[in-house]
Design an enzyme around this catalytic site. Sequence first.
Site, PDB file in Angstrom:
ATOM      1  CB  SER A  88      -0.870  -0.025   1.257  1.00  0.00           C
ATOM      2  OG  SER A  88      -1.410   1.238   1.524  1.00  0.00           O
ATOM      3  CE1 TYR A 121      -3.935  -2.486   5.603  1.00  0.00           C
ATOM      4  CE2 TYR A 121      -3.320  -0.166   5.613  1.00  0.00           C
ATOM      5  CZ  TYR A 121      -3.671  -1.314   4.922  1.00  0.00           C
ATOM      6  OH  TYR A 121      -3.749  -1.277   3.561  1.00  0.00           O
ATOM      7  CE  LYS A 158      -1.543  -4.159   3.215  1.00  0.00           C
ATOM      8  NZ  LYS A 158      -1.859  -5.460   2.626  1.00  0.00           N
TER       9      LYS A 158
HETATM   10  N1  UFG Z   1     -12.843  10.691   3.518  1.00  0.00           N
HETATM   11  C1  UFG Z   1     -13.874  11.549   3.854  1.00  0.00           C
HETATM   12  N2  UFG Z   1     -15.016  11.006   4.354  1.00  0.00           N
HETATM   13  C2  UFG Z   1     -15.183   9.662   4.534  1.00  0.00           C
HETATM   14  C3  UFG Z   1     -14.122   8.805   4.195  1.00  0.00           C
HETATM   15  C4  UFG Z   1     -12.968   9.366   3.692  1.00  0.00           C
HETATM   16  O1  UFG Z   1     -13.779  12.775   3.710  1.00  0.00           O
HETATM   17  O2  UFG Z   1     -16.239   9.244   5.021  1.00  0.00           O
HETATM   18  C5  UFG Z   1     -11.621  11.266   2.950  1.00  0.00           C
HETATM   19  C6  UFG Z   1     -10.399  10.974   3.772  1.00  0.00           C
HETATM   20  O3  UFG Z   1     -10.245  11.968   4.782  1.00  0.00           O
HETATM   21  C7  UFG Z   1      -9.303  11.001   2.720  1.00  0.00           C
HETATM   22  C8  UFG Z   1      -9.999  10.501   1.467  1.00  0.00           C
HETATM   23  O4  UFG Z   1     -11.379  10.653   1.706  1.00  0.00           O
HETATM   24  O5  UFG Z   1      -8.901  12.319   2.502  1.00  0.00           O
HETATM   25  C9  UFG Z   1      -9.722   9.036   1.175  1.00  0.00           C
HETATM   26  O6  UFG Z   1     -10.018   8.291   2.341  1.00  0.00           O
HETATM   27  P1  UFG Z   1     -10.116   6.698   2.330  1.00  0.00           P
HETATM   28  O7  UFG Z   1     -10.437   6.274   3.734  1.00  0.00           O
HETATM   29  O8  UFG Z   1     -10.998   6.248   1.250  1.00  0.00           O
HETATM   30  O9  UFG Z   1      -8.659   6.295   1.927  1.00  0.00           O
HETATM   31  P2  UFG Z   1      -7.288   6.610   2.683  1.00  0.00           P
HETATM   32  O10 UFG Z   1      -6.483   7.407   1.713  1.00  0.00           O
HETATM   33  O11 UFG Z   1      -7.442   7.116   4.035  1.00  0.00           O
HETATM   34  O12 UFG Z   1      -6.835   5.130   2.866  1.00  0.00           O
HETATM   35  C10 UFG Z   1      -6.010   4.535   2.000  1.00  0.00           C
HETATM   36  C11 UFG Z   1      -6.272   3.012   1.980  1.00  0.00           C
HETATM   37  C12 UFG Z   1      -5.822   2.382   3.254  1.00  0.00           C
HETATM   38  C13 UFG Z   1      -4.460   2.877   3.622  1.00  0.00           C
HETATM   39  C14 UFG Z   1      -4.476   4.370   3.744  1.00  0.00           C
HETATM   40  C15 UFG Z   1      -3.232   4.943   4.288  1.00  0.00           C
HETATM   41  O13 UFG Z   1      -7.636   2.739   1.786  1.00  0.00           O
HETATM   42  O14 UFG Z   1      -5.788   1.001   3.060  1.00  0.00           O
HETATM   43  O15 UFG Z   1      -4.745   4.861   2.463  1.00  0.00           O
HETATM   44  O16 UFG Z   1      -2.836   6.109   3.677  1.00  0.00           O
HETATM   45  F1  UFG Z   1      -4.031   2.398   4.778  1.00  0.00           F
END
Ligand code: UFG
Length: 341
Positions: free
Chosen positions: A127, A152, A156
């Site tokens: 990831s 988590y 990775k």
């Molecule tokens: N977000 C929102 N509202 C939500 C969910 C997410 O505004 O309800 C925003 C988050 O703040 C972020 C973006 O949408 O800015 C993406 O969020 P995700 O949770 O979809 O994805 P992430 O980038 O946080 O997560 C990804 C992978 C994980 C990994 C993580 C670490 O899904 O597996 O990156 O950077 F661990």
Amino acid sequence: MAKRVLVSGGAGYIGSHVTVELINAGYEVVVADNLSNCDMTCFEGVKKITGRDDIPFYQVDCCDPDAVAGLFAENEIDAVIHFAAFKAVGESVAEPIMYYRNNLVSFLNILEESRKQGGCNVLFSSSATVYGEAEVLPVTEQTPRLPATSPYGNTKQMCEDILRDSVAAYKGVKGIALRYFNPIGAHPSALIGELPRGVPNNLVPFITQTAIGKRECLSIFGNDYPTEDGTCLRDYIDVVDLAKAHVAAVARMLDGKMKEDYEIFNVGTGRPVSVSELVNAFEKVNELKLNYKYVDRRPGDVMAIWADTTRANEELGWKAERSVEDTLASAWAWEKHLAGK
Ligand code: UFG
């Protein structure tokens, strides 16, 4: 004879899309999944899409060494793609032992069996989380990994290192780590897609569930970041494009094209998209209005991350192709399919 690929976690979101693309590319696939975070919906979808009713499926837990040994004993495996892992960041902070045990032991068992076979090609599902809050963007594979901020993320990093060390130590074991950015969307058939249990953590399933009325309102976490529109930037990669990157990586291993025995590739689009942009694109392409509000930042979120994909483009001969609009349309079609609409 067609080469055979074992896909651990193959009934899940990414695993099911990869199974389809492997079969489309002429590989035989053996799927192993303990169904701890999914049911048979996607595996049934895979059978429909491929028209293949004979894909071997084993309901086994890769943490069980005997079960993993059985998979290798009963099937001549040329390569393994290892997805079987827990993946919720918040849960990993609350349950670190569970995360370390599950994610590390299952991978160790896969590697142990690969070594016992006298070698095997192992593709690990890593990831972009390993880069943390990178100082220079976009990130290349040479960008230094930063200390993980969750168990988590740590699993990775640890599994990448375990793969690197195993490749160095055991003759015949070759490895590729694919570092995924943000996988989203669903198969164009709408027969397979993401099936989150409970309240989704990730953005796109939360959007589609809000649009269908399962959730009242999407919370956008923070609009005061120093980005153009104040929301976070991510590199959203279509899940079918992502699956095709796996096929390219497996072919590279099996066709003897690797330049080193352990290789790493970023798998993204190279295009940063903000949360607001994604929400707007979803509304536009699907011609609907989404109920959303801005709330405080989510602890642990990085402000921005996107990939330099040069290496994957040049070495794997792979490039993300689907537009974000088409991907968001596929995510919505899948949500409607689930709702029976
Ligand atoms: N977000 C929102 N509202 C939500 C969910 C997410 O505004 O309800 C925003 C988050 O703040 C972020 C973006 O949408 O800015 C993406 O969020 P995700 O949770 O979809 O994805 P992430 O980038 O946080 O997560 C990804 C992978 C994980 C990994 C993580 C670490 O899904 O597996 O990156 O950077 F661990």
